[in-house]
Write an enzyme that holds these catalytic residues in place. Structure first.
Site, PDB file in Angstrom:
ATOM      1  N   GLU A 100       2.102  13.588  56.639  1.00 20.32           N
ATOM      2  CA  GLU A 100       1.055  13.178  57.568  1.00 20.32           C
ATOM      3  C   GLU A 100       0.404  14.373  58.249  1.00 20.32           C
ATOM      4  OE1 GLU A 100       2.865  10.944  60.741  1.00 20.32           O
ATOM      5  OE2 GLU A 100       4.445  12.418  60.927  1.00 20.32           O
ATOM      6  N   CYS A 132      -2.503  18.638  63.733  1.00 13.08           N
ATOM      7  CA  CYS A 132      -1.065  18.839  63.531  1.00 13.08           C
ATOM      8  C   CYS A 132      -0.778  18.576  62.055  1.00 13.08           C
ATOM      9  CB  CYS A 132      -0.345  17.834  64.430  1.00 13.08           C
ATOM     10  SG  CYS A 132       1.427  17.763  64.166  1.00 13.08           S
ATOM     11  N   CYS A 184      12.651  16.877  55.689  1.00 13.06           N
ATOM     12  CA  CYS A 184      13.128  18.108  56.324  1.00 13.06           C
ATOM     13  C   CYS A 184      14.636  18.180  56.169  1.00 13.06           C
ATOM     14  CB  CYS A 184      12.761  18.126  57.804  1.00 13.06           C
ATOM     15  SG  CYS A 184      13.283  19.653  58.638  1.00 13.06           S
ATOM     16  N   CYS A 203      17.507  16.980  62.480  1.00 11.12           N
ATOM     17  CA  CYS A 203      17.692  16.785  63.935  1.00 11.12           C
ATOM     18  C   CYS A 203      17.891  15.298  64.235  1.00 11.12           C
ATOM     19  CB  CYS A 203      16.490  17.322  64.695  1.00 11.12           C
ATOM     20  SG  CYS A 203      16.254  19.086  64.448  1.00 11.12           S
ATOM     21  N   CYS A 223      14.809  13.050  65.270  1.00 15.96           N
ATOM     22  CA  CYS A 223      13.577  13.197  64.487  1.00 15.96           C
ATOM     23  C   CYS A 223      13.596  12.287  63.265  1.00 15.96           C
ATOM     24  CB  CYS A 223      13.422  14.652  64.071  1.00 15.96           C
ATOM     25  SG  CYS A 223      12.026  14.918  62.947  1.00 15.96           S
ATOM     26  N   CYS A 270       5.811  12.918  65.489  1.00 15.70           N
ATOM     27  CA  CYS A 270       6.521  13.609  64.409  1.00 15.70           C
ATOM     28  C   CYS A 270       7.268  12.660  63.478  1.00 15.70           C
ATOM     29  CB  CYS A 270       7.507  14.593  65.023  1.00 15.70           C
ATOM     30  SG  CYS A 270       8.448  15.491  63.799  1.00 15.70           S
TER      31      CYS A 270
HETATM   32  N1  SAH Z   1      10.412  21.537  62.301  1.00 21.45           N
HETATM   33  C1  SAH Z   1       9.644  22.113  63.330  1.00 21.45           C
HETATM   34  C2  SAH Z   1       8.248  21.568  63.449  1.00 21.45           C
HETATM   35  C3  SAH Z   1       8.064  20.100  63.236  1.00 21.45           C
HETATM   36  S1  SAH Z   1       8.708  19.055  64.488  1.00 21.45           S
HETATM   37  C4  SAH Z   1      10.366  22.005  64.656  1.00 21.45           C
HETATM   38  O1  SAH Z   1      11.362  21.290  64.728  1.00 21.45           O
HETATM   39  O2  SAH Z   1       9.941  22.659  65.593  1.00 21.45           O
HETATM   40  C5  SAH Z   1       7.558  19.298  65.804  1.00 21.45           C
HETATM   41  C6  SAH Z   1       8.079  18.941  67.173  1.00 21.45           C
HETATM   42  O3  SAH Z   1       8.275  17.517  67.288  1.00 21.45           O
HETATM   43  C7  SAH Z   1       9.420  19.587  67.461  1.00 21.45           C
HETATM   44  O4  SAH Z   1       9.449  20.172  68.725  1.00 21.45           O
HETATM   45  C8  SAH Z   1      10.341  18.413  67.388  1.00 21.45           C
HETATM   46  O5  SAH Z   1      11.490  18.656  68.114  1.00 21.45           O
HETATM   47  C9  SAH Z   1       9.502  17.290  67.929  1.00 21.45           C
HETATM   48  N2  SAH Z   1      10.014  15.954  67.597  1.00 21.45           N
HETATM   49  C10 SAH Z   1      10.650  15.571  66.487  1.00 21.45           C
HETATM   50  N3  SAH Z   1      10.971  14.257  66.536  1.00 21.45           N
HETATM   51  C11 SAH Z   1      10.503  13.798  67.716  1.00 21.45           C
HETATM   52  C12 SAH Z   1      10.507  12.538  68.351  1.00 21.45           C
HETATM   53  N4  SAH Z   1      11.051  11.476  67.773  1.00 21.45           N
HETATM   54  N5  SAH Z   1       9.954  12.452  69.565  1.00 21.45           N
HETATM   55  C13 SAH Z   1       9.373  13.525  70.147  1.00 21.45           C
HETATM   56  N6  SAH Z   1       9.328  14.724  69.602  1.00 21.45           N
HETATM   57  C14 SAH Z   1       9.892  14.894  68.400  1.00 21.45           C
HETATM   58 FE1  SF4 Z   2      13.019  19.096  60.837  1.00 17.97          FE
HETATM   59 FE2  SF4 Z   2      12.389  17.205  62.560  1.00 17.97          FE
HETATM   60 FE3  SF4 Z   2      14.251  18.989  63.195  1.00 17.97          FE
HETATM   61 FE4  SF4 Z   2      11.667  19.746  63.068  1.00 17.97          FE
HETATM   62  S1  SF4 Z   2      12.566  18.287  64.523  1.00 17.97           S
HETATM   63  S2  SF4 Z   2      13.451  20.788  62.206  1.00 17.97           S
HETATM   64  S3  SF4 Z   2      10.959  18.412  61.409  1.00 17.97           S
HETATM   65  S4  SF4 Z   2      14.388  17.489  61.540  1.00 17.97           S
END
Ligand code: SAH
Ligand code: SF4
Length: 385
Positions: free
Chosen positions: A91, A104, A111, A115, A118, A344
């Protein structure tokens, strides 16, 4: 196989032209047609010799991503879902604000970092995007928006690598894509308006600093290793101290005099005032003062599989005040495009579960505009089943 010209930065395109027996400066013309004018058809490139155009048709193409859907939010946020083959989708989200237009974009399908909070992380890793697939998101969005908004000038002023994927785990493809964004013959974005967000790939942060020092955002989410490990598994490999040292090293080359730390606010997990105070100490110790960092508090976008909840506004406020009072520049990110799940990994998560997807096109005019995008040949917005 025909080369996808979206894969090349200007240097790569110049080498490609040389291999065709053409002068390197042809690359500038081609690059401008592709990125500044949004051309995907060599016949439209009227100032290139006919013989060159014919040659290009046999060995090159400009490959857009296949559009699966477009959602437009009541607040103007637009989210696109692109098919990247093999049942994977990525996306891109456009967020208009009064003084800028931010796009974005995604760097990977899925990924590998995983996390806890996420949706992309829960989905697992499929594959790296090619440089051309990263660039194609910007190429499509910029030229689609010009038509959609009826404007001839640049619409996207900022790009953030905050869609799906960990950009620094796709370094080889990321760097040429960033160079296209920065090139004056393409999108001409300044280094301070292109942000790479990372969950903490320490060695690659140093390399980025050498190869293409754009603005850096670091997803911290916790002020101590035990808690961070439980949220961001990569912390086991690159713990907080090593991460913050890499941030301080990056400052020497960063286009701005600060690093942004992202902190996703999870109810009862990482959002207490005590943890805020710990965060202040941590940042002060790492940098010697608090002027080198900004903290961006992100309201969590909940999804069922995470088992986590968004912190209340009151808790976010209390956390923010501890930071601000200590002198940390702190912002609470506005939630944008909430009605279309423009956060995200959210939509891509939906698509994975192909049985329960309901794609909502919020404004009919978006779909109509999509069908009328002319040279971009965008397909009509389709429902995903
Ligand atoms: N992988 C990279 C960039 C993509 S995620 C990273 O982790 O930085 C971009 C941002 O979205 C990151 O700060 C991540 O922690 C945040 N993010 C991921 N899942 C989310 C969620 N469910 N709610 C809010 N922010 C989220
Ligand atoms: Fe990967 Fe999501 Fe963690 Fe960013 S926040 S590193 S996209 S798992």
């Amino acid at each position: 196989m025909a080369a996808n010209l979206l894969d090349y930065d200007l240097e790569g395109l110049a080498l490609f032209c040389e291999r065709l027996g053409e002068k390197r400066f042809r690359a500038v013309q081609l690059f401008r047609w592709i990125h500044q004018k949004g051309a995907s058809d060599f016949d439209a490139m009227t100032d290139l010799a006919k013989s060159l155009r014919e040659k290009l048709k046999t060995c090159a193409h400009i490959a857009p991503l296949r559009l699966l859907s477009q959602h437009e939010s009541a607040d103007g946020t637009i989210k696109w879902l692109f098919d990247v083959g093999g049942n994977d989708a990525v996306e891109a989200v456009f967020i208009p604000e009064s003084d800028r237009g931010t796009l974005c974009i995604s760097s990977q399908a899925g990924c590998a970092v995983g996390c806890r909070f996420c949706a992309t992380g829960h989905q697992g890793f499929s594959r790296n995007l090619a440089a051309g697939e990263i660039v194609a998101q910007l190429w499509f969005a910029e030229h689609f928006l010009r038509k959609h908004l009826g404007r001839d000038e640049r619409i996207i002023s900022n790009v953030v690598m905050m869609g799906m994927g960990e950009p620094l785990q796709n370094y080889t493809e990321l760097v040429p894509a960033l160079k296209v964004m920065l090139d004056d013959h393409a999108y001409g974005l300044s280094r301070r308006r292109v942000t790479v967000s990372t969950s903490g790939m320490v060695p690659m942060m140093d390399r980025l600093g050498q190869d293409c020092p754009v603005a850096l955002a670091v997803s911290l989410h916790a002020p101590n290793d035990a808690l961070r490990e439980s949220l961001v598994p990569l912390n086991k490999k690159y713990p907080i101290e090593a991460l913050l040292q890499a941030c301080v090293r990056y400052l020497a080359v960063a286009p701005r005099d600060f690093i942004t730390f992202e902190y996703c606010m999870l109810d009862g997990v990482n959002d207490t005032p005590e943890l805020a105070a710990q965060l202040v100490d941590l940042l002060r110790t790492a940098g010697g003062n608090l002027n080198w960092c900004k903290v961006n508090l992100i309201p969590f976008n909940p999804f069922a599989a995470s088992g986590l909840l968004r912190s209340s506004n009151a808790r976010v406020q209390a956390f923010s005040e501890v930071l601000s009072r200590a002198g940390v520049v702190t912002t609470v990110r506005k939630t944008r495009g909430d009605d279309i799940a423009a956060a995200c990994g959210q939509l891509a998560g939906e698509v994975q579960d192909r049985t329960s997807v309901v794609v909502r096109i919020h404004k009919q005019r978006s779909a109509e505009a999509l069908a009328n995008t002319g040279t971009l040949d965008a397909p009509r917005a389709t429902e995903v089943h």
